[in-house]
Design an enzyme around this catalytic site. Structure first.
Site, PDB file in Angstrom:
ATOM      1  N   GLY A   1       0.835  -1.203   0.000  1.00 43.98           N
ATOM      2  CA  GLY A   1       0.000   0.000   0.000  1.00 43.98           C
ATOM      3  C   GLY A   1       0.862   1.242   0.000  1.00 43.98           C
ATOM      4  CG  ASN A   2      -0.162   4.640  -1.523  1.00 38.02           C
ATOM      5  OD1 ASN A   2      -0.876   5.458  -0.968  1.00 38.02           O
ATOM      6  ND2 ASN A   2      -0.531   3.999  -2.632  1.00 38.02           N
ATOM      7  CG  HIS A   3       2.881   6.493   4.024  1.00 32.55           C
ATOM      8  ND1 HIS A   3       2.585   5.767   5.135  1.00 32.55           N
ATOM      9  CD2 HIS A   3       4.177   6.242   3.725  1.00 32.55           C
ATOM     10  CE1 HIS A   3       3.666   5.109   5.515  1.00 32.55           C
ATOM     11  NE2 HIS A   3       4.644   5.383   4.662  1.00 32.55           N
TER      12      HIS A   3
END
Ligand code: C5P
Length: 401
Positions: free
Chosen positions: A209-211
């Protein structure tokens, strides 16, 4: 909201304590606020709090018992750009539905020229009662907008529908009704927005995923909806909530799921604003069982995800307007320009992680906008809700050209 005149009517329910927050929100957004209270409401919130926060005297009685000054309900009716009654009790509701006029607030309602909004608050059985529902219907037939009560814990200790909508929801509704008339170019136009990250599963418990917090896309959705647009928001996993309940939210997890929804909805949308941080790659295989840590090294094969925005650009008609985002660590403008062209965008919102306070997870952002006519506009560092306003305002100007 700057300079808009909001008349706030307060009636006697326990939710009245939340009105202090609503007044603060209204003042912060630049509105001028005057309040009128039913005599019973001062048992729940002090007129001193209300007058201090609103920075205006509070009207309670028809006249001041000390010096005989008359509180002119007709003047209130002419002064207001919008009248909101929150909380609205069953008692005041029933009087409004029947045209009773035994206090200043009710007389003002009958003299009101501006749009009236109400936010009912009562116990679940009172709210569900046929009489209450009939009275709310009557108000709607009379042109009043009802901000529905929410479900949750009630002061009685019971749980159910009847809680007053939160101040943020009431504010969004006020903005919506004030703006509606003015934004003909967005009114009833359909907007498709993507927001948040995507999560690409490795096994049943892990993902890539990512932030991305989704904040930018959610605030743009709120802003467009408050201007009368019909918004569908396709959201990856985030903690964000839309403030405007007219927005349809479709929750997805992976890029493939997001793509499927976009393929269905883009052909019938007028505008697309694609702010999601879509993972570029996904695991080639998704393990059915949790991956065990029995090897010193582990490699995972990744394959490309669909470029959702590029697909939308390739399938864009002359009537559609498409906006993308680019987060770059270097050569922002050059990379932005390439994306604008390759994805067939009308404009692209550029931001870089190098600007302090910009990009992922933070509450502020610093953007530039590059459009297909090669205009570049740079904006200051601002809270994301303000940045959303800038982007929507750019869209309006772009459409008017
Ligand atoms: O090419 P890049 O990922 O930097 O482009 C960013 C823009 O493209 C954003 O607007 C993002 O929402 C969109 N995008 C997309 N699908 C992808 C990758 C990016 O819609 N797979």
């Amino acid at each position: 909201m700057r300079g808009k005149r909001i008349l706030l009517g307060i009636t006697g329910g326990i939710a009245a304590y939340k009105i202090a927050f609503l007044i603060r929100l209204l003042k912060k957004s630049g509105a001028e606020v005057k309040c009128i209270m039913t005599p019973a409401s001062s048992d729940f919130i002090s007129p001193v709090v209300v007058s201090t926060l609103s920075e205006n005297p509070v009207g309670i009685e028809f006249w001041d018992k000390n010096d005989g000054t008359w509180n002119n309900h007709v003047e209130y009716g002419l002064w207001a750009d919008l009248f909101i009654i929150a909380p609205l009790t069953a008692n005041t509701l029933s009087k409004m539905a029947n045209g009773s006029c035994d206090n200043l607030l009710l007389a003002t309602y009958l003299s009101m020229r501006a749009k009236t909004l109400v936010a009912p608050a009562m116990d679940l059985d009172m709210y569900a009662h046929a009489t209450t529902q009939r009275n709310l219907k009557q108000l709607e037939n009379d042109g009043v907008h009802v901000i529905p009560a929410e479900s949750g814990a009630l002061a009685s200790g019971l749980e159910g529908e009847g809680r007053m909508a939160e101040p943020e929801i009431i504010l969004a509704s006020i903005e919506y009704h004030l703006n509606r008339a003015f934004e003909a170019i967005l009114d009833r136009r359909s907007v498709l927005i993507t927001a948040g990250p995507t999560f690409e599963a490795l096994d049943p418990v892990r993902f890539i995923g990512n932030h991305s917090s989704g904040k930018m896309g959610y605030r743009i959705a709120d802003e467009l909806s408050s201007m009368g647009a019909e918004v569908i928001l396709i959201s990856g996993p985030t903690q964000q909530k839309v403030r405007n309940r007219d927005i349809a939210v479709i929750q997805v997890s992976t890029a493939d799921q997001m793509f499927k929804e976009v393929q269905k909805l883009w052909p019938m949308s007028d505008f697309g604003i694609f702010s999601a941080a879509v993972a570029d790659y996904k695991p080639k295989e998704q393990e059915i069982k949790k991956i065990k840590k029995n090897k010193e090294e582990l490699s995972i094969d990744l394959v490309r995800n669909p470029d959702i925005l590029k697909w939308a650009g390739d399938h864009k008609s002359n009537q559609q307007t498409l906006v993308g985002f680019a987060l770059e660590t270097n050569d922002l403008l050059e990379n932005g320009r390439k994306k604008l062209i390759s994805k067939n965008l009308d404009f692209i919102v550029l931001n870089t992680l190098q600007d302090k306070g910009a990009g992922f997870g933070v509450d502020t952002n610093k953007i530039s906008i590059l459009d297909s006519h090669n205009n570049l506009e740079e904006f200051e560092l601002k809270p994301k809700a303000e940045v959303a306003k800038d982007i929507v305002s750019y869209l309006k100007t772009y459409l008017e050209k």
